[in-house]
Design an enzyme around this catalytic site. Structure first.
Site, PDB file in Angstrom:
ATOM      1  N   HIS A 108     109.432  13.962  65.587  1.00  0.00           N
ATOM      2  CA  HIS A 108     108.273  13.410  66.294  1.00  0.00           C
ATOM      3  C   HIS A 108     108.757  12.166  67.025  1.00  0.00           C
ATOM      4  O   HIS A 108     109.606  11.428  66.527  1.00  0.00           O
ATOM      5  CB  HIS A 108     107.167  13.072  65.293  1.00  0.00           C
ATOM      6  N   ASP A 191     100.799  14.980  71.118  1.00  0.00           N
ATOM      7  CA  ASP A 191     100.631  15.167  69.683  1.00  0.00           C
ATOM      8  C   ASP A 191      99.534  14.251  69.150  1.00  0.00           C
ATOM      9  O   ASP A 191      98.632  14.692  68.424  1.00  0.00           O
ATOM     10  CB  ASP A 191     101.951  14.893  68.959  1.00  0.00           C
ATOM     11  N   GLU A 227      77.931  27.329  56.775  1.00  0.00           N
ATOM     12  CA  GLU A 227      77.769  27.611  58.202  1.00  0.00           C
ATOM     13  C   GLU A 227      78.526  26.659  59.119  1.00  0.00           C
ATOM     14  O   GLU A 227      78.851  27.014  60.251  1.00  0.00           O
ATOM     15  CB  GLU A 227      76.278  27.601  58.571  1.00  0.00           C
TER      16      GLU A 227
END
Length: 330
Positions: A108, A191, A227
């Site tokens: 990274h 990112d 839900e």
């Protein structure tokens, strides 16, 4: 369009006479070390003695050493400790032991892009970033497949930085399915943006807001959880496997019509404007400065927000509902 590299574009022999040092034996570190070793590369692991990761490395038949020892011994050093720890490890253990012509890798770009680590000019600096967690990187490699990666070069002192990066990606199995060329800047900024507005921040905030709306309207929290949270995995899995339109062809016509007509009312131009503000905060370094300072003063905001999140009703209800689902327990 991005340039994509495959097996034929990468040569493992670039690493055959080199030692690769893995700094940190967490999820990614373990996957990198094992995959590279299985690819015929000599790997040395750095980890803190007394930690669970140290014992894990020993269990995988490595002999963990200190980061400084690994840097002295190895030609290629891959930094795989957390972003906030990297500057300290680099300053104390790595920088004093770097010598001309070595290569340093990252998964990274945060520390390099935001100048938390400023490498000497006489080494190569590259990135190989698998687009998946360490367990998946290892699992796919073991099955003869791979996880796509990003590759980038920040500093090309020897003229071989890209070759080293591609060889490293091949050792992980990434070139089996494709390695996309990028830059440290692009990887870091996209990112952070993805994490903040979609993958973590956006999704969790959307779930909580929807859950709260139903509960405040008098619906049972358990039903609201199903839900607004539980069923999300089904939809995300379909999107990953088939794309957005592919997902829409699987769900009911009612759901698809609601998706296309109501979704843009929730994620509207106002939301997009806020996304643009967040992107500017990332690009300007404002977010990085905030996060770096937060770590320096002991993470007061981080800790307070984390405690607050733990107390949210969705966490209590979610735990109860997940306990009813034995297939979720590994």
């Amino acid at each position: 369009m991005a340039k994509i590299y495959y097996d034929k574009d990468a040569d493992l022999n670039v690493l055959k006479n080199k030692k690769v040092g893995i700094i940190g034996y967490g999820s990614q570190g373990r996957a990198h070390a094992l995959n590279l070793r299985d690819s015929g590369i000599e790997v040395v692991v750095a980890e803190l003695e007394g930690t669970s990761n140290y014992e894990k490395a020993k269990g995988d038949n490595f002999q963990p050493k200190s980061a400084s020892e690994v840097v002295k011994e190895c030609d290629v050093i891959m930094m795989l400790v957390q972003d906030n720890v990297q500057p300290f490890v680099y300053k104390q253990e790595i920088e004093p032991n770097l010598s001309e012509g070595k290569a340093m890798g990252f998964a990274h770009g945060f520390s390099i892009h935001f100048a938390q680590i400023v490498p000497p000019r006489n080494i190569d600096v590259f990135m190989v970033a698998p687009k998946g967690p360490g367990d998946l990187v290892r699992e796919q490699f073991s099955q003869g497949q791979g996880v796509p990666c990003l590759v980038a070069v920040y500093q090309d002192y020897t003229g071989n930085a890209l070759k080293i990066g591609l060889a490293y990606a091949k050792g992980l199995g990434g070139t089996r399915c494709g390695v996309v060329e990028t830059t440290f800047k692009e990887e870091t900024e996209t990112d952070l943006f993805g994490e903040q507005v979609v993958l973590c921040g956006g999704v969790t905030s959307l779930i909580k807001a929807a859950f709260e709306t139903l509960v405040e309207a008098g619906y049972q929290p358990e039903v609201a959880y199903y839900e607004t949270c539980h069923e999300l995995k089904l939809i995300v899995d379909l999107i990953i496997e088939r794309g957005i339109q592919g997902m829409r062809k699987v769900i009911s016509d009612t759901a698809e019509y609601g998706d296309m007509t109501r979704g843009p009312r929730v994620i509207n131009e106002k939301v997009k404007e806020e996304m643009k503000k967040i992107l500017k905060e990332i690009q300007s370094g404002e977010f990085a400065r905030e996060w770096i300072l937060e770590n320096k003063v002991g993470r007061p905001v981080y800790n307070a927000l984390s405690r607050q999140a733990e107390e949210h009703l969705i966490e209590k209800v979610g735990k109860k509902m997940r306990d009813m689902m034995p297939w979720l327990k590994k």
